[in-house]
Enzyme design. Sequence first.
Site, PDB file in Angstrom:
ATOM      1  N   HIS A  27      13.542   7.969  -6.818  1.00 21.32           N
ATOM      2  CA  HIS A  27      13.742   9.199  -6.042  1.00 21.32           C
ATOM      3  C   HIS A  27      13.513   8.884  -4.560  1.00 21.32           C
ATOM      4  O   HIS A  27      13.251   7.724  -4.205  1.00 21.32           O
ATOM      5  CB  HIS A  27      12.842  10.334  -6.550  1.00 21.32           C
ATOM      6  CG  HIS A  27      11.373  10.040  -6.538  1.00 21.32           C
ATOM      7  ND1 HIS A  27      10.696   9.642  -5.409  1.00 21.32           N
ATOM      8  CD2 HIS A  27      10.437  10.103  -7.531  1.00 21.32           C
ATOM      9  CE1 HIS A  27       9.417   9.479  -5.689  1.00 21.32           C
ATOM     10  NE2 HIS A  27       9.238   9.735  -6.981  1.00 21.32           N
ATOM     11  N   HIS A  30      10.421   6.785  -3.340  1.00 20.61           N
ATOM     12  CA  HIS A  30      10.538   5.328  -3.467  1.00 20.61           C
ATOM     13  C   HIS A  30      11.431   4.782  -2.350  1.00 20.61           C
ATOM     14  O   HIS A  30      11.148   3.749  -1.741  1.00 20.61           O
ATOM     15  CB  HIS A  30      11.148   4.945  -4.823  1.00 20.61           C
ATOM     16  CG  HIS A  30      10.430   5.516  -6.005  1.00 20.61           C
ATOM     17  ND1 HIS A  30      11.043   6.324  -6.925  1.00 20.61           N
ATOM     18  CD2 HIS A  30       9.139   5.409  -6.396  1.00 20.61           C
ATOM     19  CE1 HIS A  30      10.159   6.680  -7.851  1.00 20.61           C
ATOM     20  NE2 HIS A  30       8.998   6.149  -7.550  1.00 20.61           N
ATOM     21  N   CYS A 136      -5.795   6.496 -17.782  1.00 18.95           N
ATOM     22  CA  CYS A 136      -4.599   7.346 -17.617  1.00 18.95           C
ATOM     23  C   CYS A 136      -3.375   6.444 -17.654  1.00 18.95           C
ATOM     24  O   CYS A 136      -3.229   5.567 -16.797  1.00 18.95           O
ATOM     25  CB  CYS A 136      -4.636   8.126 -16.302  1.00 18.95           C
ATOM     26  SG  CYS A 136      -3.052   8.943 -15.958  1.00 18.95           S
ATOM     27  N   CYS A 139      -1.081   6.769 -14.508  1.00 23.87           N
ATOM     28  CA  CYS A 139      -1.558   5.986 -13.351  1.00 23.87           C
ATOM     29  C   CYS A 139      -1.714   4.507 -13.715  1.00 23.87           C
ATOM     30  O   CYS A 139      -1.882   3.678 -12.835  1.00 23.87           O
ATOM     31  CB  CYS A 139      -2.929   6.468 -12.877  1.00 23.87           C
ATOM     32  SG  CYS A 139      -2.992   8.168 -12.339  1.00 23.87           S
ATOM     33  N   CYS A 161      -5.868  13.977 -16.429  1.00 21.78           N
ATOM     34  CA  CYS A 161      -5.954  13.265 -15.153  1.00 21.78           C
ATOM     35  C   CYS A 161      -5.609  14.242 -14.028  1.00 21.78           C
ATOM     36  O   CYS A 161      -4.645  14.996 -14.140  1.00 21.78           O
ATOM     37  CB  CYS A 161      -4.958  12.101 -15.185  1.00 21.78           C
ATOM     38  SG  CYS A 161      -4.519  11.449 -13.581  1.00 21.78           S
ATOM     39  N   HIS A 164      -1.905  13.478 -12.704  1.00 20.97           N
ATOM     40  CA  HIS A 164      -0.746  13.781 -13.536  1.00 20.97           C
ATOM     41  C   HIS A 164      -0.854  15.092 -14.298  1.00 20.97           C
ATOM     42  O   HIS A 164       0.153  15.610 -14.789  1.00 20.97           O
ATOM     43  CB  HIS A 164      -0.478  12.643 -14.526  1.00 20.97           C
ATOM     44  CG  HIS A 164       0.036  11.409 -13.866  1.00 20.97           C
ATOM     45  ND1 HIS A 164      -0.790  10.450 -13.348  1.00 20.97           N
ATOM     46  CD2 HIS A 164       1.288  11.012 -13.605  1.00 20.97           C
ATOM     47  CE1 HIS A 164      -0.061   9.509 -12.810  1.00 20.97           C
ATOM     48  NE2 HIS A 164       1.208   9.819 -12.942  1.00 20.97           N
ATOM     49  N   LYS A 311       3.320  16.562  -3.553  1.00 25.49           N
ATOM     50  CA  LYS A 311       3.907  15.227  -3.594  1.00 25.49           C
ATOM     51  C   LYS A 311       5.131  15.270  -4.503  1.00 25.49           C
ATOM     52  O   LYS A 311       5.040  15.727  -5.635  1.00 25.49           O
ATOM     53  CB  LYS A 311       2.887  14.230  -4.160  1.00 25.49           C
ATOM     54  CG  LYS A 311       3.429  12.825  -4.227  1.00 25.49           C
ATOM     55  CD  LYS A 311       2.442  11.862  -4.847  1.00 25.49           C
ATOM     56  CE  LYS A 311       3.033  10.462  -4.899  1.00 25.49           C
ATOM     57  NZ  LYS A 311       2.652   9.700  -6.058  1.00 25.49           N
ATOM     58  N   LYS A 314       9.046  12.837 -10.075  1.00 25.68           N
ATOM     59  CA  LYS A 314       9.941  13.157 -11.184  1.00 25.68           C
ATOM     60  C   LYS A 314       9.196  13.938 -12.258  1.00 25.68           C
ATOM     61  O   LYS A 314       9.734  14.869 -12.836  1.00 25.68           O
ATOM     62  CB  LYS A 314      10.477  11.858 -11.805  1.00 25.68           C
ATOM     63  CG  LYS A 314      11.524  11.169 -10.980  1.00 25.68           C
ATOM     64  CD  LYS A 314      12.820  11.922 -10.932  1.00 25.68           C
ATOM     65  CE  LYS A 314      13.746  11.468 -12.038  1.00 25.68           C
ATOM     66  NZ  LYS A 314      15.107  11.984 -11.836  1.00 25.68           N
TER      67      LYS A 314
HETATM   68  N1  MSP Z   1       4.117  -0.056  -9.917  1.00 21.14           N
HETATM   69  C1  MSP Z   1       3.176   0.507  -9.001  1.00 21.14           C
HETATM   70  C2  MSP Z   1       3.053  -0.349  -7.760  1.00 21.14           C
HETATM   71  C3  MSP Z   1       2.647  -1.767  -8.011  1.00 21.14           C
HETATM   72  S1  MSP Z   1       2.594  -2.676  -6.529  1.00 21.14           S
HETATM   73  C4  MSP Z   1       1.882  -4.119  -6.973  1.00 21.14           C
HETATM   74  C5  MSP Z   1       3.633   1.902  -8.588  1.00 21.14           C
HETATM   75  N2  MSP Z   1       4.913   2.163  -8.767  1.00 21.14           N
HETATM   76  S2  MSP Z   1       5.605   3.570  -8.471  1.00 21.14           S
HETATM   77  O1  MSP Z   1       6.986   3.380  -8.800  1.00 21.14           O
HETATM   78  O2  MSP Z   1       4.919   4.608  -9.144  1.00 21.14           O
HETATM   79  O3  MSP Z   1       5.419   3.887  -6.969  1.00 21.14           O
HETATM   80  C6  MSP Z   1       5.815   2.973  -6.008  1.00 21.14           C
HETATM   81  C7  MSP Z   1       5.669   3.540  -4.634  1.00 21.14           C
HETATM   82  O4  MSP Z   1       6.447   4.704  -4.443  1.00 21.14           O
HETATM   83  C8  MSP Z   1       4.236   3.899  -4.325  1.00 21.14           C
HETATM   84  O5  MSP Z   1       3.856   3.283  -3.114  1.00 21.14           O
HETATM   85  C9  MSP Z   1       4.246   5.370  -4.173  1.00 21.14           C
HETATM   86  O6  MSP Z   1       3.347   5.859  -3.275  1.00 21.14           O
HETATM   87  C10 MSP Z   1       5.672   5.597  -3.670  1.00 21.14           C
HETATM   88  N3  MSP Z   1       6.015   6.960  -3.879  1.00 21.14           N
HETATM   89  C11 MSP Z   1       6.140   7.605  -5.078  1.00 21.14           C
HETATM   90  N4  MSP Z   1       6.309   8.924  -4.815  1.00 21.14           N
HETATM   91  C12 MSP Z   1       6.273   9.142  -3.475  1.00 21.14           C
HETATM   92  C13 MSP Z   1       6.402  10.256  -2.642  1.00 21.14           C
HETATM   93  N5  MSP Z   1       6.591  11.464  -3.124  1.00 21.14           N
HETATM   94  N6  MSP Z   1       6.345  10.050  -1.299  1.00 21.14           N
HETATM   95  C14 MSP Z   1       6.193   8.814  -0.751  1.00 21.14           C
HETATM   96  N7  MSP Z   1       6.061   7.753  -1.504  1.00 21.14           N
HETATM   97  C15 MSP Z   1       6.058   7.897  -2.882  1.00 21.14           C
HETATM   98  O7  MSP Z   1       2.832   2.668  -8.116  1.00 21.14           O
END
Ligand code: MSP
Length: 527
Positions: A27, A30, A136, A139, A161, A164, A311, A314
């Site tokens: 999304h 990311h 969790c 997380c 959690c 979540h 925040k 999905k």
């Molecule tokens: N797999 C772990 C990271 C491991 S790094 C060794 C993870 N993955 S994630 O897919 O859940 O998230 C990856 C990144 O996307 C995180 O830095 C997270 O903060 C970012 N974001 C997810 N949702 C977000 C927002 N709504 N806004 C900004 N960044 C966001 O965590």
Amino acid sequence: MAAGLNSRDTQAFYITTPIFYVNDVPHIGHAYTEVASDVLARWHRQRGEDTWLLTGTDEHGQKILRTAVANDTSPQAWADNLVESAWKPLLKTIDIHNDDFIRTTDERHEKAVTIFLQKLYDDGHIYSGEYEGYYCVGCEEYKQPDDLMDGTGDFVGQLVCKIHGRPIEILKEKNYFFRMSAFEQKLLDLYESQPDFVQPSSVRNEITQFVKQGLADLSISRSSFDWGIKVPWDESHVVYVWFDALLNYVTAIGYGVDDAQFQRRWPAVHIVGKDIARFHAVIWPAMLMAAGLEVPRAVFGHGWLLVGGEKMSKSKLTGIAPSEITDTFGVDAFRYYFLSAITFGQDGSFSWEDLSARYQAELANGFGNLASRVIAMVTRYFDGALPDVEPDEAILAIAKRVTAAADASIDRFAINEALGSIWELVDALNLYITENEPWALAKEPATRARLEVVLATAVRGLGTLAVLLSPVLTRATEKLWQAVGGVGALDAQPIDRAWEWTGGPAVTPLDGTLFPRIETTEEAPVA
Ligand code: MSP
């Protein structure tokens, strides 16, 4: 300055994004992390630094395993499909110029994780014990009672959690532990002696407080499922997914197998969301210290994209696919909007109205229109031959100042400030054209010389803008560079000397407008 530039020429700049869980499709949260990292990488690359941008996917652990099982497939097949159908295509959708893409299921990664773990075990940093406590899966994190609350709705009577809102697991299993507590003081010393190790300061303070409360040892293996990298000395365990994932930053650059590459690139700058800053600023440097490796250059925790004040995610059904934005507004607008509208390091609310308003005011009217008008006038009054005259000093001075200011902002990760500085030149050029009225100067032979200076100055300013904005507006600046007669590849122009660009001999008409008018009302969904 010259000495500084020379020393930068050979400086290594290794920058990473988090690796993304493949339980779902990407999304815009990311994509935000990706774009910010890519802009920083492109900027450093354009300074002539030995730059390397790493991104990739995090594929082990219970979350992925459960998603795969729920979809009647194997975790490997699930990950393969998501990586190829969603995560790699994301990079194309938003123009990411990454140098490598690592998957935690890559053989190179698994092999190097094994080497790292065995070293820590041999050196006495790991012992076997029993973990009893909360976990969790959302997380992928061991939880303390403070991290939990009473469930509501479907989950009444259960502990959930706080992040979540879903039930947590109660674990009681034999695990291997990393003696993280031994690094408590060393970590505090690190935060103290290297204040820019964790940025911004809000995240640094939170991390420092957390470590000051005392560090426990960390369970780094799981024995109740098998989707992960096997612990080398005890194959009934798989490596805890975060321990595995964090290592991607070194396994991708040859840790344990290619010393030359490792020495050339490490240490890295890590760009992460603030929610995962703790893993990167506490666990990760402790792991590196235990292995006798240098800690990262910096960990920057950016803020969240909020939708409706929360925040975006999905799981809460507020996820917006990046293509929903790029299909309507284009890739450049996506990249520009999130980096200019949000202070990097703070949360920012996304709304279609704001995106649309900024697109129109800043990109279409501010920058795009300036380019179209100036190029059209050079074409009309000089038949495209750029007059070879000295530019107005006042504009040149602004170009010089904003180049230096933007360059310094990038070193502080202040991407929005860099864009703000560059926009001072956009505004100054617009004002310059309004005040000098080249269309009026063109009417009299007596003012022809002045017309030459005004348009030469404006074209030169546009060339500077093309260079300065190329890390962000990858597509529009390419068109502009062609139109102003830029010689050589745009991304090879030294960005910290963008103001020096003297102008090509021939200006050619722009291929359409840089930012076309967009009818948004019916097309764009309202958040
Ligand atoms: N797999 C772990 C990271 C491991 S790094 C060794 C993870 N993955 S994630 O897919 O859940 O998230 C990856 C990144 O996307 C995180 O830095 C997270 O903060 C970012 N974001 C997810 N949702 C977000 C927002 N709504 N806004 C900004 N960044 C966001 O965590």
